[in-house]
Scaffold this motif. Structure first.
Motif, PDB file in Angstrom:
ATOM      1  N   GLN A   1       0.960  -1.314   0.036  1.00 53.17           N
ATOM      2  CA  GLN A   1      -0.058  -0.015  -0.148  1.00 53.17           C
ATOM      3  C   GLN A   1       0.774   1.298   0.071  1.00 53.17           C
ATOM      4  O   GLN A   1       1.905   1.593   0.828  1.00 53.17           O
ATOM      5  CB  GLN A   1      -0.524   0.048   1.180  1.00 53.17           C
TER       6      GLN A   1
ATOM      7  N   LEU B   1      -3.669   6.949  -3.204  1.00 50.93           N
ATOM      8  CA  LEU B   1      -3.478   5.663  -2.409  1.00 50.93           C
ATOM      9  C   LEU B   1      -3.802   4.561  -3.394  1.00 50.93           C
ATOM     10  O   LEU B   1      -4.586   5.044  -4.608  1.00 50.93           O
ATOM     11  CB  LEU B   1      -4.970   5.589  -1.746  1.00 50.93           C
ATOM     12  N   GLN B   2      -2.342   3.764  -2.982  1.00 52.67           N
ATOM     13  CA  GLN B   2      -2.577   2.997  -3.972  1.00 52.67           C
ATOM     14  C   GLN B   2      -2.245   1.371  -3.545  1.00 52.67           C
ATOM     15  O   GLN B   2      -1.677   1.794  -2.988  1.00 52.67           O
ATOM     16  CB  GLN B   2      -2.440   2.707  -5.436  1.00 52.67           C
ATOM     17  N   ARG B   3      -3.471   0.593  -3.951  1.00 51.18           N
ATOM     18  CA  ARG B   3      -2.991  -0.575  -3.434  1.00 51.18           C
ATOM     19  C   ARG B   3      -2.755  -1.570  -4.685  1.00 51.18           C
ATOM     20  O   ARG B   3      -2.413  -1.884  -5.592  1.00 51.18           O
ATOM     21  CB  ARG B   3      -4.020  -1.598  -2.396  1.00 51.18           C
TER      22      ARG B   3
ATOM     23  N   SER C   1      -4.735  -1.448  -7.635  1.00 51.77           N
ATOM     24  CA  SER C   1      -6.151  -0.963  -7.604  1.00 51.77           C
ATOM     25  C   SER C   1      -5.942   0.200  -9.163  1.00 51.77           C
ATOM     26  O   SER C   1      -7.119   0.337  -9.009  1.00 51.77           O
ATOM     27  CB  SER C   1      -5.907  -0.188  -6.302  1.00 51.77           C
ATOM     28  N   THR C   2      -5.254  -0.354  -9.492  1.00 54.80           N
ATOM     29  CA  THR C   2      -4.915   1.090 -10.456  1.00 54.80           C
ATOM     30  C   THR C   2      -5.801   0.996 -11.906  1.00 54.80           C
ATOM     31  O   THR C   2      -4.995   1.971 -12.672  1.00 54.80           O
ATOM     32  CB  THR C   2      -3.828   1.679 -10.512  1.00 54.80           C
TER      33      THR C   2
ATOM     34  N   PRO D   1      -2.845   5.817  -9.973  1.00 59.59           N
ATOM     35  CA  PRO D   1      -3.812   6.248  -9.274  1.00 59.59           C
ATOM     36  C   PRO D   1      -4.669   7.212 -10.444  1.00 59.59           C
ATOM     37  O   PRO D   1      -3.928   7.584 -10.768  1.00 59.59           O
ATOM     38  CB  PRO D   1      -3.755   6.435  -7.850  1.00 59.59           C
TER      39      PRO D   1
END
Lengths: 487, 1039
Positions: free
Chosen positions: B549, B586-588, B616-617, B665
């Motif tokens: 994260q 925020l990226q995961r 997530s992106t 993101p």
């Protein structure tokens, strides 16, 4: 056994649900939808900024009201436009104005026709700048993002007159569609977000009708019939900008970041780049019009100091140069509010000069001379000359304020006065010059660019559009190629 | 939560009861230097019972009561028998066999491996190759010492960032810096930029790359994983390679140690051109105090009204100040102190360390202060459970001043008019008018001292890097490990522009808080089995899961139009709307990975890895992506029993691998943003008073966004000659980058200017050679040479249909735009070139002016990519004396130098002082009536040099070939006979210098400069801080 238990626990932990863990890609920085009340200010400032920024500097230099003494304006003065105007095309007109107008038009038509109507008028104004400056431009397919990724370049005549076979709505019909929207009932209505009229839609209706006049007068050379019918119709409706208090002018502020571009450029960021043209100074002096000139340009130590367009001579010391004056940098009523002068897009004096020309050339109703004098009066009043000074000027200069001679001579008088009144709005005077040939200008010293032998009749397409749009004319037309409506 | 559960489970294990019959011996197998030897076989003598050491060299084995001897053997090492006695914990030191090349290196995920088993290239730097050389930035310390790596510093400024690319640039727009991993935890090496006023980042204060926070004194080793194959287990994060940093640990050699070191050095500005001192301020031979140029009268001219030196009948003071440029720079100082306390043994150990470095830069009012404290501990209990943790705390303070062309002190000083006396304006009050404003007489410039002292950027960074580690040997052959790490920092910045500063005349107080954190959790299960399925086949497997994260936030309050000077708090501002902003990302990522390794008889190695990432992106339909790799190593000298007198070791290796990378993101949706219009010459920004304005984001969201991929093919060999007195490590690689994520230019008439797409293809082909030779080894004397050769050829194959060029994201001056262009290597600088006669190649002259014709736009102005880099390190040891020195030779590449332009156009360069009174003629041809004739138009020297000194002119593009004596270190270890009585392990005294000298045959500036620092924009010298030479000494004592 215990070991198996641990393995199972581990497996369970690893294979747990991950969907929510990854669902974090919605930007907290930029919204996906916004109300129209934040788009309207953007588009109003957008068309005013486009009108008063680099396009204004280039056209004001071509029109020899200002002379460049350094950097880009110095190049514009001698027709060196290479690499210029991408910002205007990309981020002031198609981006900034047109795209956000499209967004407002695409809103729910049932709830917000007021915004849609205003957007159509603003968009028509933005497109008129585009086509008048560059000729054939993306219009019917422009500003719609993915829908037309390579917008077609529509012809000037199609933009002005429409072309149903190509699906092109004319600028006139775009305005009429906007006027129709304004007449509808709208749940969402602009209030303070309408920087110009505070949400008074009746004034926007006048803007629409005045736009029709502005567009119609462009057709005097190529479609006088249409021009006459549009103007006659607007006149009979009698719902256009006919008083200085109704002028379509976008207000600016004094705070850094909110100043108009004329002040921000000439006084804050690039005070050494441009100044009064000695040619414009000579014209104004020949007309004994220096009281008005002193509102357009400063008079350091009581003296106007101009500079010859294209001259290689050293420029006079900065402190002595005549630069844009009070009318263009501060509101007439509040001359200390530097940077807050409105950018005047459609004005009462303009309407009077249009009607004077139309009456003279097209035979529309009214007396050309009366409109002509009303135009001069409106201009002088607008810049804040005392009525006594205006009256004195009229008495002292009957030859100037009265149309005399042949139709062409009268037209020259009208357009020359319009040229003076529109100081600071280079786009309008550049349009009139190419359409009528007035005022009479000579080449600058040391001209260059595409064709050093003629005053440019358009500006070159921008590199950004040329390099990305396969529908762009290739090679681009040189700046000596006349537009459809030109003389 | 998941991690917590794991911890709980592990606690349960503490209650496990041990079998009573056997005692369990734990131990650690190390080499002579205390580094772990993984995969060593441990057997109980005279039985078939055995185990093998794990990645950290640690093993545990149940021993029957009647057995007392362990046999330790490993390929490449001399076998050893160890008596256990009544010990339960032992440390075994193995000695490498003479004729094998064996080196333990740290690979992906912190796994120590024997280098001979690897099917890909890695290179290791040890502490003594980077420490005690006066370097502050870890990345600079690596320059010239690693093949395949290209390192260029921004400047010699205190804390300035340093760019590093491994095997070229593999992504159009994403960061091409390698992943930095400290003790198994990925950390940020980002550069956080604060705009230097309206110039954007083109004139900022050269912020640090965040690896700068690391203390070189505390580094045990650096392993460079060069290709995707080496780094594949790190996944997306290591597509540009990885730098694996191991910090010092306790328990090495099973004894406690205290190491204290102190170093002091001085820095001197280096690399600015020579100046003329014959002509002073003015233009066209006439003195003008408002001119920044030296085109005025000759010194010693008789004052006259005509030459401007006689004003009101009085002569103007007019003389040369030959050192006025050099005097602006000051002697920098670096003081570096560190203390490391290591204790414990192989089972239980700790380390506590601290460091404090202060640097005063070569420019006034520039400094760096860096403090760090680290505590780490490891323990093994119940012989099965390993618990470890490390936490490091950093505080880094940097003060920088504006850089770059236009209204910075450097832009004024570099090429300063020869008759301006700066020394008289050095102290407070003398660079100001009585009202506190800037007193410089030249419009558009600041007094350089005013700019330095009144317009600084201060950065105050607090950072924590830490991890916890829990391992459990479920079976002797199966280990489960969880590691959770975090790197988080807050950088609080304050940038000031005093009222009357040239860049921001109305004044500005900018407060910017930057927060960045990265959380990583890795579950790693490893299994290892010797004689798997069949004798002589060793097998290991790894299964892992990663959560990642990354958060980033910058909140800026920009107070503009200050009410008064001298007090800098945002309350003094009157406009907060222009630059105040908030941005959060925020990226995961979730990763699943595995690795299977086979070793056959210690000479044939085969390994396959696979990783799948979920990001997530990316578009939901494309957000899971899989990428495999295979590698093989074959030690043919062992397989065929070759051991001639010449060839003592030979290995071939090859690999194919693929790595996928996700996107930044928030690219998937069309959005609106706050409206602004215009640029630096005129602008408008909302809110307009109290009215907000929003506009469509000019980038159209992609239809679908899938990952970027890099596919790499690599072959290589390791050869040892004459009992490995000479070794060669050679690699050829070919990487292909596809499906690049970037914003492609679309017709602006769409209302948008770019659209995010997956497209494009770029290749990198290269050769890396590392040759190590020990030409002389005697009892007292030893000479080692390591040569590193790097050649990388990058080519942009395609971008997007219809698009042949786009600019690298970032700030640029129109007219010199770092770009990606089809058919060219990455990063060429696009600008205007003078048209030429196509037959003779001569440049065309404008017959009206005698200077060159107007340039043709959109040409390749400069190519910053070097042809090759050759670094040669020497270490000569004689008894207790050692001398190390590193040469670095960079061949080719080009730099566009605004500094050179300034020295020429301003008439400061020594050459501009020659033959001023004579007419000059520019070389070129005149085209008239279709015929070319030699140019014979005479122009004044001033016109000549100002033509050649056009900022973005091709005449200021220089070949960047440079030979540099990178560093020299002379060390002396106090004889043991003396220090033994003091109960001291060793005392080392060193003197060192770096950037000792350089020879750049094709330019008069130092071409190894990169004002934009770490990032994808290279090859620009924007009149930034010059380089620095460092000279100093250090003392290191181990108790």
């Amino acid at each position: 056994m215990k070991r198996m238990l641990i393995l199972l626990l581990l497996a369970g932990m690893v294979l747990g649900s991950c969907k929510k863990y990854l669902a974090v890609n919605t930007s907290p920085n930029t919204p996906t939808t916004v109300p129209p009340s934040v788009l309207l200010p953007t588009t109003e400032i957008g068309i005013a900024f486009a009108n008063s920024n680099d396009l204004d500097r280039a056209t004001s230099a071509i029109m020899q009201q200002i002379a460049g003494v350094a950097n880009q304006t110095q190049g514009y003065d001698v027709y060196n436009f290479s690499g210029a105007f991408d910002n205007q095309w990309n981020s002031e007109l198609y981006g900034g104005s047109v795209n956000n107008c499209v967004a407002m038009i695409n809103l729910d038509s049932a709830t917000s026709p007021a915004y849609s109507g205003i957007a159509k008028l603003e968009m028509a104004y933005a497109f008129s700048i585009l086509t008048d400056i560059w000729g054939d431009v993306p219009y019917s397919q422009a500003g719609q993002g993915n829908k037309y990724i390579y917008p077609r370049f529509d012809k000037v005549q199609d933009i002005y007159q429409g072309n149903p076979s190509l699906g092109i709505t004319s600028l006139f019909d775009l305005v009429n569609s906007g006027l129709a929207d304004l007449a509808k009932t709208s749940t969402l209505k602009p209030k303070t977000d309408d920087l110009v009229y505070g949400g008074d839609l009746t004034k926007w209706t006048r803007v629409g009708n005045t736009l029709l006049l502005k567009f119609a007068i462009m057709l005097t050379n190529v479609n006088p019939t249409m021009a006459k019918s549009v103007i006659t119709s607007v006149l009979s409706g009698n719902n256009y900008i006919n008083s200085n208090s109704l002028d379509f002018e976008v207000p600016f502020g004094t705070a850094t970041g909110n100043q108009n571009a004329l002040y921000n450029f000439n006084y804050i960021n690039r005070p050494g780049d441009q100044m009064l043209s000695s040619r414009f100074l000579a014209l104004e002096q020949s007309l004994n019009d220096t009281l008005r000139l002193a509102k357009f340009f400063t008079k350091p130590n009581g003296v106007f100091t101009g500079f010859n367009n294209g001259s290689n001579a050293p420029a006079p010391p900065q402190a002595t140069r005549s630069q844009y004056g009070s009318y263009l940098i501060a509101p007439v009523a509040n001359p200390t509010q530097l940077g807050a002068a409105p950018i005047r897009l459609l004005t009462n004096f303009q309407v009077n000069f249009i009607l004077a020309e139309a009456a003279l050339i097209l035979g529309t109703p009214g007396d050309p001379n009366a409109y002509y004098q009303a135009g001069i009066q409106a201009s002088m009043q607008k810049i804040g000359m005392a009525q006594s000074d205006i009256n004195a000027y009229f008495i002292a200069n009957p030859n100037v304020v009265t149309l005399t001679g042949t139709t062409q001579q009268k037209l020259q008088q009208i357009i020359t006065q319009k040229y003076i009144a529109f100081t600071g709005n280079g786009i309008e005077v550049f349009d009139d010059y190419r359409r009528t040939g007035y005022p009479i200008l000579a080449l600058p010293l040391n001209p260059g660019g595409d064709d050093p032998t003629v005053i440019p009749t358009r500006l070159p397409y921008t590199n950004g559009e040329l390099s990305t749009n396969p529908n762009a004319p290739n090679p681009r037309p040189l700046v000596d190629v006349k537009l459809w409506w030109a003389k | 939560m998941r991690t917590l559960l794991l911890l709980l489970c592990s606690c349960l294990l503490l209650f496990d009861h041990l079998q009573a019959q056997n005692r369990t011996i734990t131990g650690k197998i190390t080499d002579n230097n205390g580094r772990p030897v993984p995969g060593a076989s441990v057997t109980i003598k005279s039985t078939r019972r055995g185990t093998s050491s794990g990645p950290d060299g640690v093993f545990s084995i149940p021993v029957p009561p009647n057995s007392n001897t362990l046999v330790i053997s490993a390929v490449g090492w001399t076998s050893k028998e160890v008596e256990i006695g009544d010990q339960t914990s032992i440390t075994v030191t193995l000695t490498a066999k003479e004729n094998t090349l064996s080196e333990v290196v740290v690979t992906s995920l912190g796994i120590a491996r024997d280098k001979r088993s690897l099917g890909y290239a890695t290179q290791q730097l040890k502490a003594d190759q980077i420490a005690d050389k006066g370097q502050v930035n870890l990345v600079s310390a690596m320059e010239g010492k690693v093949a395949g790596v290209n390192i260029t510093g921004a400047s010699g400024g205190a804390g300035a960032s340093v760019n590093i690319n491994i095997r070229g640039i593999t992504s159009f727009t994403r960061s091409n810096q390698p992943l930095f991993v400290v003790d198994g935890i990925p950390i940020s090496n980002d550069v956080d930029r604060t705009n230097g006023g309206p110039n954007g980042t083109l004139g900022d204060q050269q912020p640090a790359n965040r690896a700068l926070d690391l203390d070189l004194n505390n580094i045990e080793s650096i392993n460079i994983l060069k290709g995707p194959a080496a780094a594949v287990l790190y996944g997306s994060r290591a597509a540009a390679g990885a730098i694996i940093i191991t910090t010092k640990k306790g328990g090495v050699n099973g004894k406690s140690e205290i190491v204290a070191s102190t170093a002091y050095s001085q820095q001197y500005m280096e690399g600015l051109p020579q100046v003329q001192n014959a002509y002073g301020q003015g233009s066209a031979g006439i003195y003008n105090p408002a001119s920044g140029n030296s085109w005025g009268p000759k010194f010693g001219s008789t004052p006259s009204v005509a030459n401007g030196l006689l004003v009101n009948g009085q002569p103007v003071p007019f003389k040369a100040y030959p050192n006025n440029i050099n005097d602006f720079f000051q002697t920098g100082t670096i003081s570096d102190n560190s203390l490391i306390i290591n204790g414990g043994d192989a089972k239980q150990n700790f380390t506590l360390s601290g460091g404090y470095l202060t640097q005063n830069g070569i420019l006034p009012n520039t400094s760096l202060k860096r403090a760090n404290v680290k505590f780490a501990g490891n323990t093994i209990f119940r012989n099965k459970i390993k618990v470890g943790g490390v936490v490091s705390f950093f505080n880094t303070l940097q003060t920088g001043i504006l850089d770059g062309n236009g209204a910075s002190s450097l832009a004024v000083v570099e090429g300063l008019a020869r008759s301006i006396d700066l020394t008289s304006t050095r102290v407070l009050g003398t660079y100001q008018n009585p009202d506190g404003t800037n007193n410089w007489p030249i419009p558009g410039q600041d007094n350089p001292y005013y700019d330095a002292y009144m317009n600084p950027l201060k950065s105050n960074l607090y950072r924590i890097i830490g991890n916890v580690n829990l391992g459990y040997d479920l079976f002797p052959w199966l280990n489960i490990n969880y590691r959770l790490g975090i790197d988080a920092y807050t950088d609080r910045r304050k940038q000031i522009f005093a009222i009357s500063s040239a860049r921001v005349p109305a004044g500005q107080d900018l407060e910017s808080d930057i927060y960045r954190s990265e959380l990583n959790g890795d579950l790693i299960i490893t299994a290892h089995k010797n004689d798997f399925l069949t004798k002589d086949l060793n097998f290991s497997a790894l299964l892992g899961q990663n959560i990642n994260q990354r958060r980033f936030q910058v909140v800026t309050v920009e107070a503009d139009a200050l009410a008064f000077s001298g007090f800098y708090n945002t309350s003094v501002g009157s406009n907060f709307a222009i630059g105040s902003a908030e941005s959060t990302t925020l990226q995961r990522l979730l990763g699943y990975y595995g690795q299977l390794s086979f070793a056959w008889r210690g000479y044939l190695y085969l390994e396959a890895t696979a990783r799948a990432d979920e990001s997530s992106t990316l578009s939901t339909s494309k957000n899971t992506f899989f990428y495999p790799s295979v590698n093989a190593g074959f030690v043919f000298t062992d397989a065929f029993h070759i051991n001639s007198g010449i060839l003592s070791y030979g290995k071939l290796r090859a690999n194919i691998s693929k790595v996928g990378t996700d996107a930044p993101p928030y690219l998937l949706a069309n959005t609106y943003q706050k409206s602004t219009y215009g640029n630096n010459v005129a602008n408008f920004s909302f809110p307009d008073g109290a009215i907000a304005g929003f506009t469509l984001n000019p980038t159209i969201a992609p239809n679908v966004l899938s990952p970027e991929f890099v596919t790499s093919y690599e072959i290589g060999t390791n050869l040892g000659f004459w009992n490995n007195r000479a070794t060669l490590d050679a690699t050829y690689y070919n990487t292909v980058s596809t499906s690049q994520i970037f914003s492609v230019g679309i017709p602006p008439s769409t209302g948008f200017t770019t659209k995010t797409v997956n497209a494009g293809k770029m290749t990198n082909k290269g050769v890396e050679l590392t040759l190590s030779v020990e030409p002389v080894v005697t009892h007292n004397f030893r000479w080692d040479i390591i040569g590193n050769f790097t050649r990388n050829v990058n080519k942009v194959v395609s971008i997007f249909p219809g698009i042949t060029r786009f600019s690298i994201p970032g700030s640029a001056f129109i007219g010199s735009i770092p770009s990606i262009q089809v058919g060219q290597p990455y990063g060429v600088i696009i600008g205007g070139l003078i048209p030429r006669d196509s037959t003779t190649g001569a440049r065309l002259i404008n017959p009206g002016t005698g200077v060159y014709a107007t340039t043709i736009a959109n040409q390749v102005l400069a190519n910053p990519n070097p042809d090759y880099i050759l670094g040669i390190s020497n270490t000569v040891r004689y008894k207790s004396l050692s001398l190390g020195f590193t040469f670095n030779f960079i061949k080719g590449g080009q730099v566009l130098s605004f500094t050179a332009a300034s020295y020429k156009s301003r008439g400061a360069w020594v050459e501009t002082g020659k033959d001023r009174d004579k007419p000059w003629t520019l070389p070129g041809e005149i085209l008239s009536n279709g015929k070319y004739t030699q140019n014979n138009i005479q122009i004044p020297a001033q016109t000549y040099w100002q033509t050649l000194g056009g900022l973005q002119s091709e005449f200021n593009v220089y070949d960047a070939t440079v030979l540099r004596l990178q560093d020299v270190t002379l060390g002396y270890d106090l004889p043991a006979s003396i220090i033994k009585s003091w109960k001291i392990n060793y005392v080392r005294i060193s003197v060192f210098a770096n950037n000792v000298f350089h020879i750049a045959p094709n330019t008069f500036i130092d071409p190894e400069i990169n004002t934009q620092g770490a990032g994808n924009i290279r090859g620009l010298d924007l009149q930034g801080t010059p380089n620095a030479r460092t000279i100093g000494g250090s003392l290191k004592v181990s108790f």
